[in-house]
Enzyme design. Sequence first.
Site, mmCIF file in Angstrom:
data_model
loop_
_atom_site.group_PDB
_atom_site.id
_atom_site.type_symbol
_atom_site.label_atom_id
_atom_site.label_comp_id
_atom_site.label_asym_id
_atom_site.label_seq_id
_atom_site.Cartn_x
_atom_site.Cartn_y
_atom_site.Cartn_z
ATOM 1 N N THR A 256 -10.098 40.492 0.062
ATOM 2 C CA THR A 256 -10.277 39.238 -0.662
ATOM 3 C C THR A 256 -10.832 39.454 -2.060
ATOM 4 O O THR A 256 -11.790 40.214 -2.249
ATOM 5 C CB THR A 256 -11.223 38.311 0.128
ATOM 6 O OG1 THR A 256 -10.669 38.065 1.419
ATOM 7 C CG2 THR A 256 -11.413 36.985 -0.602
ATOM 8 N N LYS B 40 -9.209 33.882 -3.808
ATOM 9 C CA LYS B 40 -10.033 32.688 -3.690
ATOM 10 C C LYS B 40 -9.752 31.748 -4.857
ATOM 11 O O LYS B 40 -9.719 32.154 -6.029
ATOM 12 C CB LYS B 40 -11.515 33.064 -3.688
ATOM 13 C CG LYS B 40 -11.966 33.770 -2.410
ATOM 14 C CD LYS B 40 -12.001 32.827 -1.217
ATOM 15 C CE LYS B 40 -12.632 33.477 -0.005
ATOM 16 N NZ LYS B 40 -12.713 32.570 1.149
ATOM 17 N N ASP C 145 -7.004 30.952 -0.694
ATOM 18 C CA ASP C 145 -7.997 30.220 0.089
ATOM 19 C C ASP C 145 -8.779 29.305 -0.843
ATOM 20 O O ASP C 145 -9.504 29.766 -1.720
ATOM 21 C CB ASP C 145 -8.944 31.208 0.781
ATOM 22 C CG ASP C 145 -9.926 30.527 1.716
ATOM 23 O OD1 ASP C 145 -9.899 29.288 1.815
ATOM 24 O OD2 ASP C 145 -10.724 31.235 2.357
ATOM 25 N N GLU D 166 -5.287 28.594 2.713
ATOM 26 C CA GLU D 166 -6.310 28.189 3.668
ATOM 27 C C GLU D 166 -7.074 26.974 3.144
ATOM 28 O O GLU D 166 -7.413 26.907 1.971
ATOM 29 C CB GLU D 166 -7.318 29.319 3.898
ATOM 30 C CG GLU D 166 -6.794 30.491 4.698
ATOM 31 C CD GLU D 166 -7.899 31.498 4.939
ATOM 32 O OE1 GLU D 166 -8.907 31.145 5.593
ATOM 33 O OE2 GLU D 166 -7.764 32.643 4.461
ATOM 34 N N ASP E 173 -8.996 26.409 8.386
ATOM 35 C CA ASP E 173 -10.122 27.330 8.552
ATOM 36 C C ASP E 173 -11.365 26.542 8.919
ATOM 37 O O ASP E 173 -11.674 26.357 10.091
ATOM 38 C CB ASP E 173 -10.327 28.154 7.281
ATOM 39 C CG ASP E 173 -11.468 29.179 7.424
ATOM 40 O OD1 ASP E 173 -12.066 29.262 8.511
ATOM 41 O OD2 ASP E 173 -11.765 29.881 6.456
ATOM 42 N N LYS F 173 -12.528 32.600 13.487
ATOM 43 C CA LYS F 173 -13.659 33.455 13.126
ATOM 44 C C LYS F 173 -14.637 33.446 14.296
ATOM 45 O O LYS F 173 -14.934 32.382 14.853
ATOM 46 C CB LYS F 173 -14.335 32.972 11.850
ATOM 47 C CG LYS F 173 -13.458 33.089 10.619
ATOM 48 C CD LYS F 173 -14.131 32.525 9.385
ATOM 49 C CE LYS F 173 -13.215 32.675 8.162
ATOM 50 N NZ LYS F 173 -13.761 32.000 6.967
ATOM 51 N N ASP G 123 -7.687 39.161 8.291
ATOM 52 C CA ASP G 123 -8.562 39.108 7.117
ATOM 53 C C ASP G 123 -9.851 39.825 7.509
ATOM 54 O O ASP G 123 -10.885 39.213 7.747
ATOM 55 C CB ASP G 123 -8.820 37.649 6.736
ATOM 56 C CG ASP G 123 -9.704 37.492 5.518
ATOM 57 O OD1 ASP G 123 -9.774 38.437 4.710
ATOM 58 O OD2 ASP G 123 -10.337 36.426 5.385
#
Length: 381
Positions: free
Chosen positions: A138, A165, A193, A219, A244, A268, A321
């Site tokens: 990322t 991001k 994301d 995301e 997410d 997650k 990820d």
Amino acid sequence: MAKVWVERAEVFLFRFSLERPFRIALGTTTEKTEVIVALHDNHGRVGWGEASPSAVILGCTPDSVLAALDHLIPVLLGEDPRRIRHLVDKMDRVLLGNAAAKAALDLALHDLVGQIYGEPVWRLLGGSLAEPVETDFTVGIDSPARMAAEAKALVEAGFRAIKVKVGEDPKADVERVRAVREAIGEKVRMWIDANQGWTRAQAVWALTRMSEYGVEFVEQPVAAEDLEGMAWVRKRSPIPIMADESVHSPSEALRALRLEACDYVNIKLMKAGGLLRAKEIATICKHAGIPNMIGGMVESNLSATAAVHFALSEANVVFRDLDLGERPEAKLVARGGSAIHNGFQALADPEAPGFGFVEIRKDWLKPVRTYTVGERMRPGE
């Protein structure tokens, strides 16, 4: 087999500063405090787990995790750790929410049970192979030029998927995506994301313009609680949508799928409350035809190893990820566990029991509390 029970629990704090600030739409992280748990059985085996608090995503802090463990650990003491489902259900009856604290204990139970049976956790969870799994890396929010340079360096280091991001100013975000794509070329996969950073209209505007840069998915384009809004964006977006922050639990996964709010779901362990609930989310998504990603927070390589075991066990996880715990300051596991090599997360010893930890850097840990069967908790020194 001889009787086995959880005899003692130790709780520690693990603080580390990031070498570089990590900026996303929800804020900037410069340091982390993880809560580490060690569960000891009556035969001298130790299972390790980690909670990675996040006030803005998980609604918890290190202090609130410690308070939750005061309620949850007594539930496990004296119990057979092999009864994982029973114990996870029992924790849910004792305390609502508090997923990170429950994740730490769920992970420690799985590590301990793997050692009891002499099997790696990925196999206990139903996996059939333990080959290295490809992961992205990322790139945090920065200027387009700096993000492009970082992404290019990551590709040169062997990564074939880059997550970018975004989620601040939509126009600047389009420039960030354009710059990264130009830097990494057309053959490298690119994911983005937004971390809830856009409104519905901003999301459609930005995604329409980003689609020409080969973005595979986005995301969480809008606020976590706005599932209806995410469904609205999904109908209008040329880029597939991944939920997410909208999906922490199995029940939230069901709601997102019923509303047709997403094409994919990011699992997650810290959101789900550990491996058991994560598997339940994956099962729901599998039967709905919705693939999963396995991701994480800013964590150490202890919980990163648990996420790798999950990825190895779950065929519905098609995106990884797993750039977790790779910063030198976050490598709490000194030997064993997992590590990234040339863009792939690989276990040091795929056949090692439990998570395969050989050495934990205990001198990095600050003792906080100890719990023992039949005794009250004792504060750490």
